[in-house]
Design an enzyme around this catalytic site. Structure first.
Site, PDB file in Angstrom:
ATOM      1  N   THR A  16       0.809  -1.218   0.000  1.00 15.66           N
ATOM      2  CA  THR A  16       0.000   0.000   0.000  1.00 15.66           C
ATOM      3  C   THR A  16       0.841   1.266   0.000  1.00 15.66           C
ATOM      4  O   THR A  16       0.490   2.264  -0.623  1.00 15.66           O
ATOM      5  CB  THR A  16      -0.943   0.009   1.222  1.00 15.66           C
ATOM      6  OG1 THR A  16      -1.807  -1.131   1.154  1.00 15.66           O
ATOM      7  CG2 THR A  16      -1.803   1.263   1.250  1.00 15.66           C
ATOM      8  N   SER A  62      -0.355  -9.777  -0.321  1.00 12.25           N
ATOM      9  CA  SER A  62      -1.162 -10.996  -0.259  1.00 12.25           C
ATOM     10  C   SER A  62      -0.718 -12.006  -1.319  1.00 12.25           C
ATOM     11  O   SER A  62      -1.120 -13.172  -1.269  1.00 12.25           O
ATOM     12  CB  SER A  62      -2.651 -10.668  -0.427  1.00 12.25           C
ATOM     13  OG  SER A  62      -2.890 -10.022  -1.661  1.00 12.25           O
ATOM     14  N   THR A  92       1.080  -4.742   4.288  1.00 13.24           N
ATOM     15  CA  THR A  92       0.825  -5.139   5.674  1.00 13.24           C
ATOM     16  C   THR A  92       0.253  -6.545   5.822  1.00 13.24           C
ATOM     17  O   THR A  92       0.449  -7.177   6.861  1.00 13.24           O
ATOM     18  CB  THR A  92      -0.155  -4.150   6.342  1.00 13.24           C
ATOM     19  OG1 THR A  92      -1.393  -4.144   5.629  1.00 13.24           O
ATOM     20  CG2 THR A  92       0.429  -2.752   6.369  1.00 13.24           C
ATOM     21  N   THR A 169       2.343  -9.637  14.922  1.00  8.38           N
ATOM     22  CA  THR A 169       1.211 -10.070  14.102  1.00  8.38           C
ATOM     23  C   THR A 169       0.368  -8.850  13.759  1.00  8.38           C
ATOM     24  O   THR A 169       0.337  -7.869  14.502  1.00  8.38           O
ATOM     25  CB  THR A 169       0.363 -11.126  14.847  1.00  8.38           C
ATOM     26  OG1 THR A 169      -0.567 -11.722  13.944  1.00  8.38           O
ATOM     27  CG2 THR A 169      -0.383 -10.509  16.014  1.00  8.38           C
ATOM     28  N   THR A 280      -1.211 -21.852  20.612  1.00  9.36           N
ATOM     29  CA  THR A 280      -2.530 -21.454  21.093  1.00  9.36           C
ATOM     30  C   THR A 280      -3.240 -20.516  20.117  1.00  9.36           C
ATOM     31  O   THR A 280      -2.595 -19.709  19.435  1.00  9.36           O
ATOM     32  CB  THR A 280      -2.441 -20.771  22.470  1.00  9.36           C
ATOM     33  OG1 THR A 280      -3.738 -20.330  22.878  1.00  9.36           O
ATOM     34  CG2 THR A 280      -1.506 -19.565  22.444  1.00  9.36           C
TER      35      THR A 280
END
Length: 355
Positions: A16, A62, A92, A169, A280
């Protein structure tokens, strides 16, 4: 007269930060790197030299693949002795995957590799891209009192924080503060100045010169547990042809169903040589397999604990280890050891010791 200015390389992959709106489709598309630089005139105010490398075809993150990670690593390897640090401009969506992958690929890294991007294109009036780019460059150029770079690892700079890359993350699709590290503190906080958290910054002493490992094996997958998951679904995923490793995202501190078919399916997969890593689903915390019976049963099948690895770090670490040609047993052993600060280790009391 000797030029003591820092020399930083910008690596533009797309994303972006370097996009512009297509006037026909109104979709955001990558544009030329030179146009990106021309939109940030403040770069000329920085007192260091900036050189650049651009992907032949800048991509939306992506569409990022392990081969693109290898390309970035190769550029860093080629220019490593010529510059003081690197800033990677990246979309991102998969930034945390790239940051994690590079941290494993760049063995003995002793210079900053700062990854940044933006939520709005740099040509927009309200863009966060300009601030992120300038701050990333300043951090990459920052030196301590001895003249050594302050940051000597792969990190993500976004908005007001610098995070360890393999601990990060993406937490928001529309906030400027898009990234977070839930199990490790920030490396730096950005306000009126840049405040480095020296206790958190990686200080592992390189065992030798930079050693790049561009090989990645993508024969891995994610098994995300949910209430009601069926035996057919689990067995189908675990029997995927050529698969070598599985990141299994479990409940809480590492628990899964106690149905006999589930335990049997997991045990049979492990016995076939599949490496299954238990992490987890929670946004923070760690897998502690001995805390509950259901977690203990999984551990007894041969599933290994990923402790507090992010899913991005767990996946890319598996890719990295299998890419080195290690056996399943060796991958298991190394998955439970910290390579470059990506995880904490569990001790018998259930407490966590930062490596």
């Amino acid at each position: 007269m000797t030029d003591n200015r820092s020399k930083i390389m910008l690596i533009y992959t797309g994303g972006t930060i370097g996009m512009i709106e297509n006037q026909t489709t109104h979709a955001l598309e990558p544009f030329n790197f030179d146009h990106l630089i021309s939109n940030v005139p403040k770069l000329k105010m920085l007192d260091f030299e900036i050189v650049n490398f651009q992907f032949d075809n800048p991509i939306d993150s992506s569409s990022m693949k392990p081969s693109n990670w290898s390309e970035i690593a190769r550029v860093i390897e080629k220019e490593y002795d010529n510059v003081d640090g690197f800033v990677v401009l990246h979309g991102t969506d998969t930034m945390a995957y790239t940051a994690s992958a590079l941290s494993f690929m760049l063995e003995n890294l002793d210079k900053p590799v700062i990854i940044t991007g933006s939520q709005l294109p740099i040509g927009e009036v309200r863009t966060d891209g300009e601030e992120n780019l300038i701050t990333a460059l300043q951090i990459a150029a920052a030196r301590d009192a001895s003249g050594h770079q302050v940051i000597r690892e792969v990190a993500i700079l976004f908005d007001n924080f610098l995070w360890r890359g393999n601990r990060s993350t993406k937490q928001s699709a529309d906030n400027f503060n898009a990234f977070h590290s839930n199990n490790y503190p920030e490396l730096a906080r950005i306000g009126l100045g840049i405040s480095f958290n020296l206790d958190a910054i990686w200080r592992g002493k390189p065992a030798g010169p930079l050693n790049v490992h561009p090989e990645m094996c993508a024969d891995v997958l994610v098994l995300d547990l949910f209430p009601g998951i069926s035996e057919q679904q689990v067995r189908y995923l675990l029997s995927t042809p050529n698969i070598k490793g599985v990141v299994m995202k479990t409940f809480g501190s590492g628990n899964g169903p106690d149905d006999p078919w589930f335990i049997k399916a997991i045990r049979e997969a492990v016995e076939r040589g599949l490496v299954i890593v238990n992490i987890t689903q929670c946004s923070n915390g760690s897998v502690l397999p001995m805390r509950y019976r259901n977690g203990m049963e999984l551990a007894q099948t041969g599933v290994i604990s990923g402790y507090d690895l992010t899913s991005e770090a767990a996946i890319t670490k598996l890719m990295h280890l299998f890419g080195q040609g290690y056996s399943s047993e060796e991958v298991k052993r190394r998955m439970e050891e910290s390579i470059c600060g990506e995880m904490s280790s569990s001790i018998s009391t259930g407490r966590l010791e930062i490596l």
